[in-house]
Scaffold this active site. Structure first.
Site, PDB file in Angstrom:
ATOM      1  N   HIS A  87       0.807  -1.218   0.000  1.00 15.21           N
ATOM      2  CA  HIS A  87       0.000   0.000   0.000  1.00 15.21           C
ATOM      3  C   HIS A  87       0.849   1.281   0.000  1.00 15.21           C
ATOM      4  CE1 HIS A  87      -3.120  -2.873   0.755  1.00 15.21           C
ATOM      5  NE2 HIS A  87      -4.058  -1.970   0.964  1.00 15.21           N
ATOM      6  N   ASN A 199      -5.339   1.927   8.164  1.00 16.98           N
ATOM      7  CA  ASN A 199      -6.747   2.348   8.077  1.00 16.98           C
ATOM      8  C   ASN A 199      -6.950   3.543   9.007  1.00 16.98           C
ATOM      9  OD1 ASN A 199      -9.445   0.009   7.457  1.00 16.98           O
ATOM     10  ND2 ASN A 199      -7.728   0.567   6.166  1.00 16.98           N
ATOM     11  N   TYR A 283     -19.424  47.554  -0.568  1.00 21.23           N
ATOM     12  CA  TYR A 283     -19.626  46.330   0.216  1.00 21.23           C
ATOM     13  C   TYR A 283     -18.353  45.830   0.889  1.00 21.23           C
ATOM     14  CZ  TYR A 283     -24.225  45.612  -2.017  1.00 21.23           C
ATOM     15  OH  TYR A 283     -25.509  45.721  -2.459  1.00 21.23           O
ATOM     16  N   ARG A 286     -18.350  47.880   4.012  1.00 21.74           N
ATOM     17  CA  ARG A 286     -19.597  47.849   4.782  1.00 21.74           C
ATOM     18  C   ARG A 286     -19.985  46.432   5.213  1.00 21.74           C
ATOM     19  NH1 ARG A 286     -25.079  48.947   1.906  1.00 21.74           N
ATOM     20  NH2 ARG A 286     -23.670  49.626   0.264  1.00 21.74           N
ATOM     21  N   PHE A 331     -13.492   4.622   8.736  1.00 27.01           N
ATOM     22  CA  PHE A 331     -12.337   5.179   8.035  1.00 27.01           C
ATOM     23  C   PHE A 331     -12.725   6.153   6.925  1.00 27.01           C
ATOM     24  CE2 PHE A 331     -13.435   0.956   6.289  1.00 27.01           C
ATOM     25  CZ  PHE A 331     -14.003   1.376   5.102  1.00 27.01           C
TER      26      PHE A 331
END
Length: 525
Positions: A87, A199, A283, A286, A331
């Site tokens: 893995h 895991n 904006y 403000r 997991f």
């Protein structure tokens, strides 16, 4: 933020702040006798399953689509070593040592809860790596965020069996070299241990820890820099009044409005234009409470979910008791993946409105502030091109805002048919935040330049102190210079949190208090 001196893995409540404290050596992480007994009991339960010959996923079966392949008692240990090797398929630039160490800390805490079947020797070795700063090298790419962060966690734990690389004493070395330096030997993993190690969601969660920390720093500084820009451009204080925000009581909005009111308290600049004819501000000035506040709310959501995750068991299968082992889906990274995508959007918007304020400062529409923030333009371009950089960064952030969690590519021959992509959510969120730090640094420079034109009027005591500090680093610009040098200094001030520290020190020295509700929720993690 008050940190404990000692943190008991598997027992105490872990927060992002405590995890960072452990990683920096400010908090000592320990395994108590009570915790070690729980670990021993859980390991014994796994061994009983093996001895009885019961078929339990990951203990005496293959993994993923090989879950129906029975593994002999003799081969269960080989299986665990093989899984770490098979893995370990990560690619790309390694993540930072800081992130790898956080992964290690979070994994120790999860395994120490006593539901994973890990051996004491294994978790003690993990603790050794943490304490000795022998931090495994972990590639940044390869996790799809379900079955946990399989690839990065595999790389994180290769050193346990004598493989992989580590960062140790300032160098990247092989684990073989590490063992020669330290006289350590490879561990032999018992049943289920390999699966318990790989895991989990610790890659996603470690990124979330840094997102919580770094985004909160950006949020605090955005309010401060925004308040300075409000003063520099002589914006109105009325949109920040408590009475207005009581009518739309979002926590983040109320908190931001209160912070800005505090920062400009006692300002001569405000008094100077209190009866001016301007009806309302754009904006970007403000609506700071509404925009910064919405990002605050998103940050709070992530913080709350992360605390649940940090104190959870996220491997598989989970050993509940002598009679119950569950192969479930703890997991799966979806809970954090979606929240990280939300936080990424929140960070991007913080940079977006900051860029708009910078643009506003350059227009020259505020009385007393020259166009491009410089008197002698024509021969000088002033601060015009700095906004090009913030526009580029804001645009880059927008392109990074596509939610990774909206995607799913089935893996493991269809066994893992829905994945979270939360690892990508975390990586993108940090990228966006780093860009926002740069945008805020440029706003800090432009706000300071605008602020200068209000002299001899004074602002609130806090903002005046900030302006004086900035001027010790970056002088007022009367003509063009290499602004990249100024920007680097601004980025350093933002990233080091110097502005935050100065604000807190000034308020303490002057005996000032924040007039901002929900202080505890937003100012701690």
């Amino acid at each position: 933020m008050q940190l404990p001196e000692t943190f008991h893995f598997g027992e105490d409540h872990l927060t992002a702040g405590i995890a960072i404290g452990i990683s920096k050596g400010k908090v000592k992480g320990v395994l108590s006798d009570f915790c070690l007994e729980k670990i021993k009991i859980s390991q014994g339960r796994v061994q009983n399953i093996v001895d009885k010959g019961e078929t339990v996923y990951g203990i005496n079966t293959g993994f993923g689509p090989l879950c129906n392949t029975k593994i002999s008692k003799e081969d269960t240990k080989i299986l665990q070593s093989n899984i770490l090797q098979s893995h370990s398929v990560g690619v790309g630039k390694p993540i930072s040592e800081r992130l790898s160490k956080l992964m290690l800390i979070l994994k120790i805490h999860a395994l120490a809860k006593g539901y994973s079947g890990i051996a004491e020797t294994t978790i003690q070795r993990m603790l050794w790596h943490m304490e000795q700063d022998a931090i495994p090298v972990v590639p940044s790419q390869g996790s799809v965020g379900a079955s946990g962060d399989l690839a990065p966690l595999s790389h994180l734990f290769l050193p346990l069996i004598g493989l992989g690389k580590v960062n140790y004493q300032g160098k990247t070395i092989s684990t073989e070299q590490l063992f020669k330096k330290t006289s350590l030997k490879p561990l032999e993993l018992g049943p289920k241990e390999g699966l318990a190690l790989i895991n989990g969601t610790q890659f996603i969660a470690a990124h979330a820890v840094l997102v919580v920390q770094k985004l909160q720093h950006c949020l605090r500084q955005a309010d401060i820099v925004g308040a300075m820009m409000l003063e520099g451009l002589q914006g109105s204080i009325k949109p920040f009044f408590e009475e207005l925000h009581a009518l739309r009581p979002f926590k983040g909005n109320q908190h931001v409005a209160g912070r800005i009111r505090t920062l400009v308290q006692g300002s001569e600049i405000l008094e100077d234009h209190i009866d001016c004819e301007r009806v309302q501000d754009p904006y970007s000035l403000r609506c700071m409470p509404q925009v910064h506040g919405a990002s605050r709310n998103a940050w709070l959501h992530l913080k709350e979910l992360l605390e649940v995750e940090l104190n959870s068991v996220t491997d598989n299968p989970v050993i509940i008791n002598d009679d119950l082992t569950i192969s479930g889906g703890n997991f799966h990274g979806q809970p954090l993946a979606m929240a990280l995508d939300y936080a990424a959007l929140a960070a991007s918007e913080l940079g977006n409105i900051s860029d708009r304020r910078i643009y506003l400062a350059l227009e020259g529409n505020s009385p007393g502030v020259p166009k491009l923030l410089m008197e002698d333009t024509g021969i000088n371009s002033g601060y015009m091109i700095l906004q090009y950089t913030t526009a580029a960064l804001a645009s880059e952030n927008k392109s990074l805002c596509f939610p990774a969690s909206a995607d799913s590519i089935p893996t493991s021959l269809g066994q893992e048919d829905h994945v979270s992509m939360g690892s990508i959510s975390g990586r993108k969120a940090l990228q966006i935040i780093e860009n926002v730090e740069k945008i805020l640094a440029i706003e800090l420079l432009t706000a300071s330049q605008a602020f200068e034109f209000r002299k001899p009027l004074k602002s609130g005591v806090v903002l005046d102190e900030i302006h004086k500090f900035i001027r010790t680093k970056v002088p007022f610009a009367e003509s063009d210079r290499v602004f990249a040098d100024d920007i680097e200094k601004g980025i350093d001030m933002i990233q080091q949190g110097e502005i935050i520290g100065l604000v807190e020190k000034t308020m303490k020295d002057k005996n000032l208090q924040w007039n901002a509700p929900h202080l505890e929720e937003f100012e701690t993690y």
